[in-house]
Design an enzyme around this catalytic site. Structure first.
Site, PDB file in Angstrom:
ATOM      1  N   CYS A  71      -1.985  -1.460  -5.656  1.00 38.94           N
ATOM      2  CA  CYS A  71      -3.659  -0.740  -5.914  1.00 38.94           C
ATOM      3  C   CYS A  71      -2.660   0.830  -5.626  1.00 38.94           C
ATOM      4  O   CYS A  71      -1.214   0.978  -4.851  1.00 38.94           O
ATOM      5  CB  CYS A  71      -4.446  -0.366  -4.629  1.00 38.94           C
ATOM      6  SG  CYS A  71      -4.549  -2.208  -4.137  1.00 38.94           S
ATOM      7  N   ASP A  72      -3.325   2.164  -5.927  1.00 38.68           N
ATOM      8  CA  ASP A  72      -2.539   3.529  -5.240  1.00 38.68           C
ATOM      9  C   ASP A  72      -4.291   4.179  -5.672  1.00 38.68           C
ATOM     10  O   ASP A  72      -5.369   4.059  -6.776  1.00 38.68           O
ATOM     11  CB  ASP A  72      -1.814   3.584  -6.210  1.00 38.68           C
ATOM     12  CG  ASP A  72      -1.182   5.549  -5.648  1.00 38.68           C
ATOM     13  OD1 ASP A  72      -0.467   5.093  -5.070  1.00 38.68           O
ATOM     14  OD2 ASP A  72      -1.473   6.489  -6.054  1.00 38.68           O
TER      15      ASP A  72
END
Length: 220
Positions: free
Chosen positions: A99-100
């Site tokens: 994720c980011d």
């Protein structure tokens, strides 16, 4: 269908799959060091019925730059997956979630604040205009390299957060691990949230419905 309805349908589908021999033998890996994401993942595991492990990418995020926030978080989520994948020896029957997230405010991309002054500037500014969280979730099948990824956005409207509360948040230190120093779920911040367009778990960095949707692309 409502967001809650979609999540319920995806949860039931995932429950059935994780009870199958293939589901029970599949490793689920969260590639994140975020305490908040781990908390949300713990909740998802309890709701669906699976276990997961944690690995971190340890990449230099500042070395990757893009002007478009959706492109930036997508490239970073993929870079984290690649870094973890390259370190792993056992890749069979493994799905990696990376994720980011960034915060976009008044047309600018805000990442994790580098110091107290920047954190204070970010948090004070949210009373002037809505903040948007832009986050990418990528699920990578490690033995084939197949990737499923989507970007999610939520918008948050605030009243002014008093300076004494901002000082406490900075002293506490968790703001330095959050994009834009944004901690909507914090007890000092929540009373100042007027409205959220999107879901709270998306704001916090791990939209459960999207995670299940991406995982389901690998269900046999």
């Amino acid at each position: 269908m409502s967001t809650a309805g979609k999540l319920g349908e995806l949860t039931q589908h995932a429950k059935r799959w994780f009870r199958t021999p293939r589901g029970q033998s599949t490793r689920i890996i969260l590639g994140s060091s975020s305490k908040v994401r781990r908390k949300l993942m713990d909740e998802l595991c309890q709701e669906v019925g699976f276990q997961y492990e944690v690995l971190t990418a340890d990449i230099d995020e500042k070395a990757i730059r893009r002007e478009d926030p959706s492109e930036l978080v997508s490239v970073l989520a993929q870079a984290k997956a690649t870094a973890i994948q390259n370190r792993m020896k056992e890749k069979e029957n493994a799905l990696l979630i990376t994720c980011d997230q960034v915060v976009v405010h008044e047309g600018k991309i805000l990442e994790k604040p580098v110091d107290a002054d920047e954190a204070r500037k970010f948090i004070r500014g949210y009373a002037n205009a809505p903040a948007s969280t832009v986050g990418a979730i990528a699920v990578t099948q490690l033995d084939t390299g197949k990737v499923e990824m989507e970007v999610d956005q939520a918008n948050i409207f605030f009243t002014a957060i008093p300076d004494d509360k901002i000082d406490y948040l900075i002293k506490e230190g968790e703001v330095f691990y959050c994009a834009g120093g944004l901690m909507v779920e914090h007890e000092l911040v929540t009373p100042h949230v007027v409205k959220i367009e999107g879901t709270m778990d998306a704001v916090m960095g791990l939209p459960k419905a999207l995670v299940l949707k991406l995982l389901s692309n690998f269900f046999d």
